[in-house]
Design a protein around this motif. Structure first.
Motif, PDB file in Angstrom:
ATOM      1  N   ASP A  83     -10.043   4.433 -10.852  1.00  0.00           N
ATOM      2  CA  ASP A  83     -11.059   5.449 -10.609  1.00  0.00           C
ATOM      3  C   ASP A  83     -10.350   6.780 -10.328  1.00  0.00           C
ATOM      4  N   PRO A  84     -10.479   7.769 -11.205  1.00  0.00           N
ATOM      5  CA  PRO A  84      -9.779   9.049 -11.003  1.00  0.00           C
ATOM      6  C   PRO A  84     -10.144   9.744  -9.692  1.00  0.00           C
ATOM      7  N   ALA A  85     -11.284   9.416  -9.127  1.00  0.00           N
ATOM      8  CA  ALA A  85     -11.701  10.043  -7.869  1.00  0.00           C
ATOM      9  C   ALA A  85     -11.095   9.339  -6.652  1.00  0.00           C
ATOM     10  N   SER A  86     -10.467   8.183  -6.853  1.00  0.00           N
ATOM     11  CA  SER A  86      -9.906   7.422  -5.729  1.00  0.00           C
ATOM     12  C   SER A  86      -8.409   7.671  -5.605  1.00  0.00           C
TER      13      SER A  86
ATOM     14  N   LEU B 187       0.849  -1.189   0.000  1.00  0.00           N
ATOM     15  CA  LEU B 187       0.000   0.000   0.000  1.00  0.00           C
ATOM     16  C   LEU B 187       0.886   1.241   0.000  1.00  0.00           C
ATOM     17  N   HIS B 188       0.536   2.223  -0.822  1.00  0.00           N
ATOM     18  CA  HIS B 188       1.281   3.483  -0.869  1.00  0.00           C
ATOM     19  C   HIS B 188       0.413   4.633  -0.359  1.00  0.00           C
ATOM     20  N   THR B 189      -0.816   4.710  -0.867  1.00  0.00           N
ATOM     21  CA  THR B 189      -1.782   5.706  -0.424  1.00  0.00           C
ATOM     22  C   THR B 189      -3.106   5.000  -0.228  1.00  0.00           C
ATOM     23  N   ASN B 190      -3.697   5.132   0.959  1.00  0.00           N
ATOM     24  CA  ASN B 190      -4.937   4.401   1.228  1.00  0.00           C
ATOM     25  C   ASN B 190      -6.154   5.116   0.632  1.00  0.00           C
ATOM     26  N   SER B 191      -7.309   4.491   0.760  1.00  0.00           N
ATOM     27  CA  SER B 191      -8.523   5.045   0.139  1.00  0.00           C
ATOM     28  C   SER B 191      -8.959   6.365   0.764  1.00  0.00           C
ATOM     29  N   ALA B 192      -8.443   6.685   1.953  1.00  0.00           N
ATOM     30  CA  ALA B 192      -8.746   7.975   2.583  1.00  0.00           C
ATOM     31  C   ALA B 192      -7.749   9.054   2.147  1.00  0.00           C
ATOM     32  N   GLY B 193      -6.739   8.659   1.348  1.00  0.00           N
ATOM     33  CA  GLY B 193      -5.769   9.623   0.852  1.00  0.00           C
ATOM     34  C   GLY B 193      -4.497   9.742   1.678  1.00  0.00           C
ATOM     35  N   ALA B 194      -4.364   8.957   2.754  1.00  0.00           N
ATOM     36  CA  ALA B 194      -3.153   9.015   3.576  1.00  0.00           C
ATOM     37  C   ALA B 194      -2.004   8.345   2.833  1.00  0.00           C
ATOM     38  N   GLY B 195      -0.951   9.091   2.603  1.00  0.00           N
ATOM     39  CA  GLY B 195       0.207   8.576   1.896  1.00  0.00           C
ATOM     40  C   GLY B 195       1.129   7.787   2.811  1.00  0.00           C
ATOM     41  N   PRO B 196       2.279   7.400   2.295  1.00  0.00           N
ATOM     42  CA  PRO B 196       3.195   6.567   3.074  1.00  0.00           C
ATOM     43  C   PRO B 196       3.821   7.312   4.247  1.00  0.00           C
TER      44      PRO B 196
END
Length: 163
Positions: free
Chosen positions: A136-139, A74-83
């Motif tokens: 999905d461009p929104a994800s 995982l690099h960036t989760n679905s909530a937008g939190a990056g590494p």
């Protein structure tokens, strides 16, 4: 390989007659320490659930010289939190396919630079990192696929002292 009996049974049920497939229910690190060396080890989204300071030495030791390690993380989760910028686990939510259940887990979600530093520390060389972004461009969901190999000639981590 999975340490979870439930996940192991799910795989056995889903792939009962797949030629050449051997499903093992065991602790990955313990298995790798006892196994014959592999030419290739790959992990799909599971390595980040293990402490890299525990998993990577076992992985490096379980590869033949020149052997390959491929893993996704995982690099960036679905909530937008990056590494994370430090080697430490953080809370994430695991969602099993086909269910709405949410399982809190601890994961090592690291920058590519941190993964590379760890790989090198344990005798591996990083060959490539490939971004796998959500279609999905929104994800904001994004993974990284890491390709590494064990050095052909092991370099000692510390100088030996002769008696």
């Amino acid at each position: 390989m999975d340490a979870s009996p439930a996940q192991h049974q799910r795989a056995v049920t889903r792939y009962p007659n797949t030629p050449g497939l051997r499903l093992v229910c065991a602790d990955a690190v313990a298995h790798l320490r006892a196994a014959e060396p592999y030419d290739l080890i790959y992990s799909v989204c599971s390595l980040p659930y293990l402490d890299p300071d525990r998993a990577l030495p076992a992985l490096a030791g379980a590869l033949k010289p020149g052997g390959r390690l491929l893993f996704s993380a995982l690099h960036t989760n679905s909530a937008g939190a990056g590494p994370s910028s430090e080697v430490a686990p953080r809370p994430e939510i695991l969602r099993l396919p086909g269910t709405s259940e949410e399982h809190p887990v601890a994961m090592w979600v690291l920058t590519p630079t941190l993964w590379e530093d760890l790989l090198v520390q344990y005798g591996l060389t990083l060959d490539a990192v490939t971004a796998i972004d959500s279609p999905d461009p929104a994800s904001p969901l994004s993974y990284r696929l890491y390709a590494a190999r064990r050095r052909r000639n092991r370099v000692p981590l510390r100088t030996r002292t002769s008696p």
